[in-house]
Design a protein around this motif. Structure first.
Motif, mmCIF file in Angstrom:
data_model
loop_
_atom_site.group_PDB
_atom_site.id
_atom_site.type_symbol
_atom_site.label_atom_id
_atom_site.label_comp_id
_atom_site.label_asym_id
_atom_site.label_seq_id
_atom_site.Cartn_x
_atom_site.Cartn_y
_atom_site.Cartn_z
ATOM 1 N N ARG A 79 4.320 7.558 7.168
ATOM 2 C CA ARG A 79 5.446 8.200 6.489
ATOM 3 C C ARG A 79 5.442 7.843 5.005
ATOM 4 N N ASN A 81 7.914 8.421 1.739
ATOM 5 C CA ASN A 81 9.203 8.882 1.234
ATOM 6 C C ASN A 81 9.068 9.210 -0.255
ATOM 7 N N TYR A 82 9.750 10.264 -0.691
ATOM 8 C CA TYR A 82 9.679 10.595 -2.106
ATOM 9 C C TYR A 82 11.006 11.168 -2.606
ATOM 10 N N GLU A 93 15.139 14.782 -2.211
ATOM 11 C CA GLU A 93 14.862 13.544 -1.481
ATOM 12 C C GLU A 93 14.360 13.925 -0.103
ATOM 13 N N ASP A 94 13.102 13.592 0.179
ATOM 14 C CA ASP A 94 12.497 14.048 1.430
ATOM 15 C C ASP A 94 11.399 13.081 1.848
ATOM 16 N N SER A 95 10.707 13.414 2.943
ATOM 17 C CA SER A 95 9.631 12.563 3.463
ATOM 18 C C SER A 95 8.436 13.409 3.878
ATOM 19 N N GLU A 97 5.809 13.316 6.591
ATOM 20 C CA GLU A 97 5.685 12.605 7.866
ATOM 21 C C GLU A 97 4.393 12.965 8.590
ATOM 22 N N THR A 142 7.844 7.376 -5.112
ATOM 23 C CA THR A 142 7.331 7.429 -3.736
ATOM 24 C C THR A 142 7.295 6.018 -3.160
ATOM 25 N N PHE A 144 6.164 3.727 0.697
ATOM 26 C CA PHE A 144 5.722 3.668 2.095
ATOM 27 C C PHE A 144 5.549 2.207 2.492
ATOM 28 N N THR A 157 6.389 0.720 -3.677
ATOM 29 C CA THR A 157 7.129 1.763 -4.394
ATOM 30 C C THR A 157 6.365 2.121 -5.664
#
Length: 304
Positions: A79, A81-82, A93-95, A97, A142, A144, A157
């Protein structure tokens, strides 16, 4: 009893390894582990950022992101995240996956699909207009999590930003509609629209197609055979002829001609954008206009 040198060395090694493991797991080693991890932190770079589709509700974008792995081990994560900011305003704001695997001292490029909704975009456009902004900082954060040997589980990050033109959405306005089609002597309607380009760079719209519908009674389609060129901060009037494809003019014509005030219309234009802006070039655009026939008639009278 005589102990061999080899056995002594083995015992010393076991003691040192045990002491090292004990120290590594103790709270006092946290700062050292943090420094070790920071020295080998992955970095991210944006290879491209392109807009694919624009309409009144959302803007669909696509970004190619390259992640560099300086660690002595492979990175495997499920995953990513960003968060996307435009001039410090959070807009997405989303991921991502899907599994990501990056070999040691190597890099991997992934494509992030993004969707910017109308509400946060409205805040950005207001910010541009209020401050007369011509260029903006498009930033991405971003993160993870990955299990790093020695350092243990760690969250990385990464930040990256690019200075790009302040993008504004073109607008369209219906200027004139020739209702001669409703006289039942012809099978089409002439429509004139004004396209406004609020950006600091010119735009071209190709492969244009449109639909003009009057309530549920009449629908007309048309295409543009030429490319529309719109100057920076300028407008371009475009005349189009629409052909009837659906509905009954006999049934609806009299009502439309006599009741323009309450008769609503929808004009939908689609086309492909050609631009010197790398971010906007080759994107698909959809523009909608809603109103009443009376509004168009009044606008024509005022223009005269």
């Amino acid at each position: 009893m005589r102990i061999s040198k080899g056995l002594i060395l083995l015992l010393v090694l076991i003691v040192l390894v045990g002491a090292g493991i004990w120290w590594w797991k103790s709270p006092s080693s946290d700062k050292t582990k943090q420094k070790a991890g920071d020295k080998l932190a992955p970095t991210v770079g944006v290879a491209s950022l392109n807009i694919r589709d624009i309409d009144a509700e959302r803007i669909k974008m696509e970004s190619k992101v390259t992640i560099y792995n300086p660690l002595p081990v492979d990175i495997n994560t499920k995953r990513l995240n960003y968060v996307i900011y435009i001039d410090s305003i959070k807009v997405i704001e989303d991921s991502y996956e899907k599994p990501i695997s990056i070999r040691s001292s190597d890099s991997s490029t992934i494509t992030l699909p993004m969707e910017l909704l109308a509400k946060p975009m409205a805040r950005v456009l207001k910010h541009f207009d209020d401050n007369k902004i011509d260029s903006a900082d498009y930033a991405m954060t971003t993160s993870f999590e990955v299990d790093v040997p020695v350092a243990g589980e760690k969250k990385f990050t990464m930040d990256v930003s690019r200075k790009l033109p302040a993008l504004r959405i073109p607008k369209i306005k219906v200027k004139h509609v020739d209702l001669n089609a409703l006289s039942m002597k012809s099978k089409g309607m002439d429509v004139e629209v004004e396209v406004f380009n609020p950006n600091l760079f010119p735009l071209k719209l190709s492969d244009g197609a449109f639909v003009f519908s009057i309530e549920d009674a009449l629908q007309m389609n048309g295409v543009l055979e030429k490319t529309i060129s719109i100057p920076a901060k300028g407008t371009q009037n475009v005349s189009m002829h629409a052909k009837v494809i659906d509905g009954s003019i006999l049934k609806s014509g009299w009502k439309i001609l006599t009741d323009k005030k309450d008769t609503g219309f929808l004009y939908k234009f689609t086309g492909k954008v050609k631009s010197e802006s790398e971010m906007l070039d080759n994107s698909n655009m959809v523009m909608n206009v809603r109103g009443t026939l009376a509004e168009i008639m009044n606008a024509v009278k005022e223009a005269k």
